[in-house]
Design an enzyme around this catalytic site. Structure first.
Site, PDB file in Angstrom:
ATOM      1  N   ASP A  13      47.533  56.001  82.036  1.00  0.00           N
ATOM      2  CA  ASP A  13      48.739  55.374  82.604  1.00  0.00           C
ATOM      3  C   ASP A  13      48.638  53.860  82.421  1.00  0.00           C
ATOM      4  OD1 ASP A  13      50.860  56.434  85.161  1.00  0.00           O
ATOM      5  OD2 ASP A  13      50.716  54.308  84.623  1.00  0.00           O
TER       6      ASP A  13
ATOM      7  N   THR B 210      63.942  66.606  81.286  1.00  0.00           N
ATOM      8  CA  THR B 210      64.777  66.586  82.493  1.00  0.00           C
ATOM      9  C   THR B 210      66.094  67.324  82.262  1.00  0.00           C
ATOM     10  OG1 THR B 210      66.149  65.083  83.820  1.00  0.00           O
ATOM     11  CG2 THR B 210      65.476  64.268  81.692  1.00  0.00           C
ATOM     12  N   ASP B 211      66.672  67.831  83.341  1.00  0.00           N
ATOM     13  CA  ASP B 211      67.994  68.479  83.208  1.00  0.00           C
ATOM     14  C   ASP B 211      69.073  67.471  82.842  1.00  0.00           C
ATOM     15  OD1 ASP B 211      68.245  67.149  85.656  1.00  0.00           O
ATOM     16  OD2 ASP B 211      69.012  68.880  86.755  1.00  0.00           O
ATOM     17  N   GLU B 212      68.761  66.175  82.995  1.00  0.00           N
ATOM     18  CA  GLU B 212      69.780  65.156  82.711  1.00  0.00           C
ATOM     19  C   GLU B 212      70.147  65.124  81.228  1.00  0.00           C
ATOM     20  OE1 GLU B 212      69.533  61.483  84.864  1.00  0.00           O
ATOM     21  OE2 GLU B 212      68.293  62.373  86.418  1.00  0.00           O
TER      22      GLU B 212
ATOM     23  N   TYR C 186      68.901  56.320  80.073  1.00  0.00           N
ATOM     24  CA  TYR C 186      67.696  57.076  80.441  1.00  0.00           C
ATOM     25  C   TYR C 186      67.745  58.486  79.846  1.00  0.00           C
ATOM     26  CZ  TYR C 186      64.902  60.321  83.243  1.00  0.00           C
ATOM     27  OH  TYR C 186      64.063  61.337  83.631  1.00  0.00           O
TER      28      TYR C 186
ATOM     29  N   LYS D  11      65.401  60.375  76.984  1.00  0.00           N
ATOM     30  CA  LYS D  11      64.621  61.604  77.260  1.00  0.00           C
ATOM     31  C   LYS D  11      65.047  62.726  76.303  1.00  0.00           C
ATOM     32  CE  LYS D  11      62.033  62.451  80.059  1.00  0.00           C
ATOM     33  NZ  LYS D  11      60.546  62.358  80.090  1.00  0.00           N
TER      34      LYS D  11
ATOM     35  N   LYS E  13      64.277  55.689  94.191  1.00  0.00           N
ATOM     36  CA  LYS E  13      65.034  56.929  94.052  1.00  0.00           C
ATOM     37  C   LYS E  13      65.672  57.285  95.391  1.00  0.00           C
ATOM     38  CE  LYS E  13      63.541  57.301  89.789  1.00  0.00           C
ATOM     39  NZ  LYS E  13      62.183  57.549  89.471  1.00  0.00           N
ATOM     40  N   LEU E  14      66.709  58.104  95.350  1.00  0.00           N
ATOM     41  CA  LEU E  14      67.559  58.334  96.532  1.00  0.00           C
ATOM     42  C   LEU E  14      66.786  58.583  97.833  1.00  0.00           C
ATOM     43  CD1 LEU E  14      70.596  58.955  97.532  1.00  0.00           C
ATOM     44  CD2 LEU E  14      69.901  61.328  97.330  1.00  0.00           C
TER      45      LEU E  14
ATOM     46  N   GLY F  68      79.253  55.506  84.771  1.00  0.00           N
ATOM     47  CA  GLY F  68      78.952  56.740  84.025  1.00  0.00           C
ATOM     48  C   GLY F  68      78.247  57.797  84.848  1.00  0.00           C
TER      49      GLY F  68
HETATM   50  P1  NAD Z   1      57.551  57.650  87.731  1.00  0.00           P
HETATM   51  O1  NAD Z   1      58.435  56.522  87.322  1.00  0.00           O
HETATM   52  O2  NAD Z   1      57.186  57.814  89.166  1.00  0.00           O
HETATM   53  O3  NAD Z   1      56.177  57.594  86.916  1.00  0.00           O
HETATM   54  C1  NAD Z   1      56.124  57.257  85.554  1.00  0.00           C
HETATM   55  C2  NAD Z   1      54.678  56.878  85.238  1.00  0.00           C
HETATM   56  O4  NAD Z   1      54.612  56.598  83.825  1.00  0.00           O
HETATM   57  C3  NAD Z   1      54.189  55.634  85.971  1.00  0.00           C
HETATM   58  O5  NAD Z   1      52.913  55.865  86.528  1.00  0.00           O
HETATM   59  C4  NAD Z   1      54.124  54.561  84.895  1.00  0.00           C
HETATM   60  O6  NAD Z   1      53.106  53.597  85.108  1.00  0.00           O
HETATM   61  C5  NAD Z   1      53.823  55.409  83.659  1.00  0.00           C
HETATM   62  N1  NAD Z   1      54.256  54.738  82.427  1.00  0.00           N
HETATM   63  C6  NAD Z   1      55.439  54.109  82.175  1.00  0.00           C
HETATM   64  N2  NAD Z   1      55.433  53.577  80.946  1.00  0.00           N
HETATM   65  C7  NAD Z   1      54.236  53.875  80.386  1.00  0.00           C
HETATM   66  C8  NAD Z   1      53.621  53.590  79.136  1.00  0.00           C
HETATM   67  N3  NAD Z   1      54.294  52.883  78.194  1.00  0.00           N
HETATM   68  N4  NAD Z   1      52.375  54.038  78.898  1.00  0.00           N
HETATM   69  C9  NAD Z   1      51.699  54.745  79.853  1.00  0.00           C
HETATM   70  N5  NAD Z   1      52.213  55.032  81.069  1.00  0.00           N
HETATM   71  C10 NAD Z   1      53.470  54.606  81.327  1.00  0.00           C
HETATM   72  O7  NAD Z   1      58.284  58.948  87.169  1.00  0.00           O
HETATM   73  P2  NAD Z   1      58.241  60.447  87.702  1.00  0.00           P
HETATM   74  O8  NAD Z   1      59.378  60.654  88.626  1.00  0.00           O
HETATM   75  O9  NAD Z   1      56.863  60.796  88.127  1.00  0.00           O
HETATM   76  O10 NAD Z   1      58.614  61.228  86.359  1.00  0.00           O
HETATM   77  C11 NAD Z   1      57.591  61.711  85.494  1.00  0.00           C
HETATM   78  C12 NAD Z   1      58.242  62.428  84.333  1.00  0.00           C
HETATM   79  O11 NAD Z   1      59.044  63.512  84.814  1.00  0.00           O
HETATM   80  C13 NAD Z   1      59.166  61.560  83.493  1.00  0.00           C
HETATM   81  O12 NAD Z   1      58.988  61.897  82.142  1.00  0.00           O
HETATM   82  C14 NAD Z   1      60.567  61.960  83.960  1.00  0.00           C
HETATM   83  O13 NAD Z   1      61.512  61.774  82.945  1.00  0.00           O
HETATM   84  C15 NAD Z   1      60.345  63.420  84.270  1.00  0.00           C
HETATM   85  N6  NAD Z   1      61.252  64.015  85.263  1.00  0.00           N
HETATM   86  C16 NAD Z   1      61.411  63.403  86.471  1.00  0.00           C
HETATM   87  C17 NAD Z   1      62.234  63.994  87.421  1.00  0.00           C
HETATM   88  C18 NAD Z   1      62.412  63.352  88.776  1.00  0.00           C
HETATM   89  O14 NAD Z   1      63.256  63.798  89.551  1.00  0.00           O
HETATM   90  N7  NAD Z   1      61.633  62.338  89.144  1.00  0.00           N
HETATM   91  C19 NAD Z   1      62.895  65.189  87.140  1.00  0.00           C
HETATM   92  C20 NAD Z   1      62.701  65.783  85.876  1.00  0.00           C
HETATM   93  C21 NAD Z   1      61.871  65.196  84.952  1.00  0.00           C
HETATM   94  P1  TYD Z   2      68.310  59.233  91.738  1.00  0.00           P
HETATM   95  O1  TYD Z   2      67.296  59.500  92.795  1.00  0.00           O
HETATM   96  O2  TYD Z   2      68.378  57.872  91.136  1.00  0.00           O
HETATM   97  O3  TYD Z   2      68.177  60.366  90.632  1.00  0.00           O
HETATM   98  P2  TYD Z   2      69.155  60.704  89.362  1.00  0.00           P
HETATM   99  O4  TYD Z   2      70.102  59.612  89.138  1.00  0.00           O
HETATM  100  O5  TYD Z   2      68.148  60.793  88.275  1.00  0.00           O
HETATM  101  O6  TYD Z   2      69.820  62.010  89.701  1.00  0.00           O
HETATM  102  O7  TYD Z   2      69.746  59.514  92.369  1.00  0.00           O
HETATM  103  C1  TYD Z   2      70.077  60.782  92.920  1.00  0.00           C
HETATM  104  C2  TYD Z   2      71.549  60.724  93.312  1.00  0.00           C
HETATM  105  O8  TYD Z   2      71.711  59.777  94.360  1.00  0.00           O
HETATM  106  C3  TYD Z   2      72.462  60.266  92.177  1.00  0.00           C
HETATM  107  O9  TYD Z   2      73.685  60.998  92.243  1.00  0.00           O
HETATM  108  C4  TYD Z   2      72.695  58.803  92.488  1.00  0.00           C
HETATM  109  C5  TYD Z   2      72.649  58.759  94.005  1.00  0.00           C
HETATM  110  N1  TYD Z   2      72.165  57.483  94.582  1.00  0.00           N
HETATM  111  C6  TYD Z   2      72.924  56.808  95.548  1.00  0.00           C
HETATM  112  O10 TYD Z   2      74.020  57.284  95.962  1.00  0.00           O
HETATM  113  N2  TYD Z   2      72.453  55.624  96.032  1.00  0.00           N
HETATM  114  C7  TYD Z   2      71.280  55.078  95.604  1.00  0.00           C
HETATM  115  O11 TYD Z   2      70.921  53.965  96.063  1.00  0.00           O
HETATM  116  C8  TYD Z   2      70.501  55.788  94.633  1.00  0.00           C
HETATM  117  C9  TYD Z   2      69.194  55.230  94.132  1.00  0.00           C
HETATM  118  C10 TYD Z   2      70.979  56.983  94.166  1.00  0.00           C
END
Ligand code: NAD
Ligand code: TYD
Length: 337
Positions: A34, A124-126, A149, A153, A188-189, A274
């Site tokens: 990392d 991701t589902d996104e 984003y 992905k 995140k939310l 968007g």
């Molecule tokens: P996060 O932002 O909490 O963690 C990302 C990690 O990647 C961090 O520790 C960061 O230091 C590291 N990183 C970033 N750039 C880097 C680089 N250039 N080299 C090495 N390390 C690097 O994200 P997360 O929520 O833990 O998500 C992890 C993965 O899961 C991502 O690929 C994300 O797209 C995917 N994902 C997340 C969600 C979600 O809801 N959080 C859902 C589906 C998929």
């Molecule tokens: P987020 O946690 O950023 O995940 P994602 O955009 O990847 O789904 O956001 C979850 C939902 O919450 C999304 O519909 C955006 C909304 N949201 C807010 O309404 N306010 C906020 O401050 C944030 C960060 C997200």
């Protein structure tokens, strides 16, 4: 004995996966890689530090030489490292293109060179874009990423699959819905809203708050990743979700209730440009093929998560300083409706 290379291992989901592997496969050697970006935090791995089978390497996935050294001798790769926040990708997406796309390319090339036996691309589902009122994303749904984003992905996910088809690189891809749980970065939310309320601040709900996300606990996501890693079919995609669609405003109200706050703490703000309206996953494939099932129901998981943030104020109050506050100002000032 196996050796596993885990990228993004100091992030929210990656650090949880490290702990799952240490618990489920204590004889495996874990290389946690990392760069420790703003979202990476070694404190997330505190409990791993005394483990003789665990090694942390600070490195960038875009640095081919560093990856080449670190990955040598590994059997599995699970690739979590990414720029992961949609709102930041709207402010500027250069880092998203670099890390999410080119970083994945570096890892795939290293996987080929080192004869990695399985490469799991965490997607991701996104990548599927937004749904209307009805329907679910299946693995065959068209890809229609709408944010920088999700576009980055989707590119990484397709690049990984192209390596399978072109080079026989043993790739599997997972596409999961929104995660929640302890150690999620407070941009995140859910963690943002919980920590804002504890600080006596309002919570910024985008638009009308009627967007839908399909929430899954991080532990259920990682159990699914583990199942796909060991038993998924190479070259295939597995959707992961726990049939838990929630309106943002309902989650907001659940958090307010747990913390004994009322709706005067809600600040409706200008919508995200968007903004995808609805995500919902059909996880039939992973359930029928691999026997995976989510185990944590949302009400219980959410309460446990909120309580974790209440019990771990030190963890997040150290994050919500300096650069974080600059980001917050940039993201949320001038947004009040
Ligand atoms: P996060 O932002 O909490 O963690 C990302 C990690 O990647 C961090 O520790 C960061 O230091 C590291 N990183 C970033 N750039 C880097 C680089 N250039 N080299 C090495 N390390 C690097 O994200 P997360 O929520 O833990 O998500 C992890 C993965 O899961 C991502 O690929 C994300 O797209 C995917 N994902 C997340 C969600 C979600 O809801 N959080 C859902 C589906 C998929
Ligand atoms: P987020 O946690 O950023 O995940 P994602 O955009 O990847 O789904 O956001 C979850 C939902 O919450 C999304 O519909 C955006 C909304 N949201 C807010 O309404 N306010 C906020 O401050 C944030 C960060 C997200």
């Amino acid at each position: 004995m196996s050796k596993i290379f885990i990228t993004g291992a100091a992030g929210f989901i990656g650090s949880n996966f490290v702990k799952l592997i240490a618990e489920q496969r204590p004889d495996w050697k874990i290389v946690a890689y990392d760069v420790l970006s703003y979202a990476g935090n070694l404190a997330n791995l505190d409990e791993m530090m005394g483990n003789a089978n665990f090694k942390f390497i600070k490195g960038d996935i875009c640095d081919a030489d560093a990856v080449d050294k670190a990955i040598a001798g590994c059997y599995f790769v699970v690739h979590f490292a990414a720029e992961s926040h949609v709102d930041r990708s709207i402010l500027g997406c250069a880092d998203f293109i670099r890390t999410n796309i080119d970083g994945t390319r570096v890892l795939l090339d290293a996987a080929r060179k080192h004869n990695i036996k399985r490469f799991l691309q965490v997607s991701t589902d996104e990548v599927y874009g937004s749904l209307g009122k009805d329907g679910l994303f299946s693995e065959d749904s068209h890809l229609h990423p709408n944010s920088p984003y999700s576009a980055s992905k989707a590119s990484a996910d397709l690049l990984a699959l192209s390596y399978y088809h072109t080079h026989n690189t043993p790739v599997v891809v997972t596409r999961c819905s929104n995660n929640y749980g302890p150690y999620q970065f407070p941009e995140k939310l859910i963690p943002l809203f919980v920590t804002n309320l504890v600080e006596g601040k309002k919570v910024p709900v985008y638009g009308d708050g009627m967007q839908v996300r399909d929430w899954i606990h991080v532990e259920d996501h990682n159990r699914a990743i583990f199942a796909v890693l060991e038993n998924g079919n190479l070259g295939e995609v597995y959707n992961i979700g726990s049939d838990n669609e929630q309106y943002n405003i309902n989650i907001t109200k659940m958090i307010l209730k747990y913390l004994g706050k009322d709706e005067s703490s809600i600040q409706y703000v200008t919508d995200r440009p968007g903004h995808d309206r609805r995500y919902a996953i059909d996880a039939t494939k992973i359930k029928t093929q691999l026997g995976w099932r989510p185990q944590i129901d949302f009400a219980t998981g959410l309460e446990g998560t909120i309580q974790w943030y209440l019990d771990n104020k030190k963890w997040w109050s150290e994050i919500k300083t300096g650069k974080y506050l600059e980001y917050y100002k940039q993201q949320y000032s001038d947004r009040n409706k």
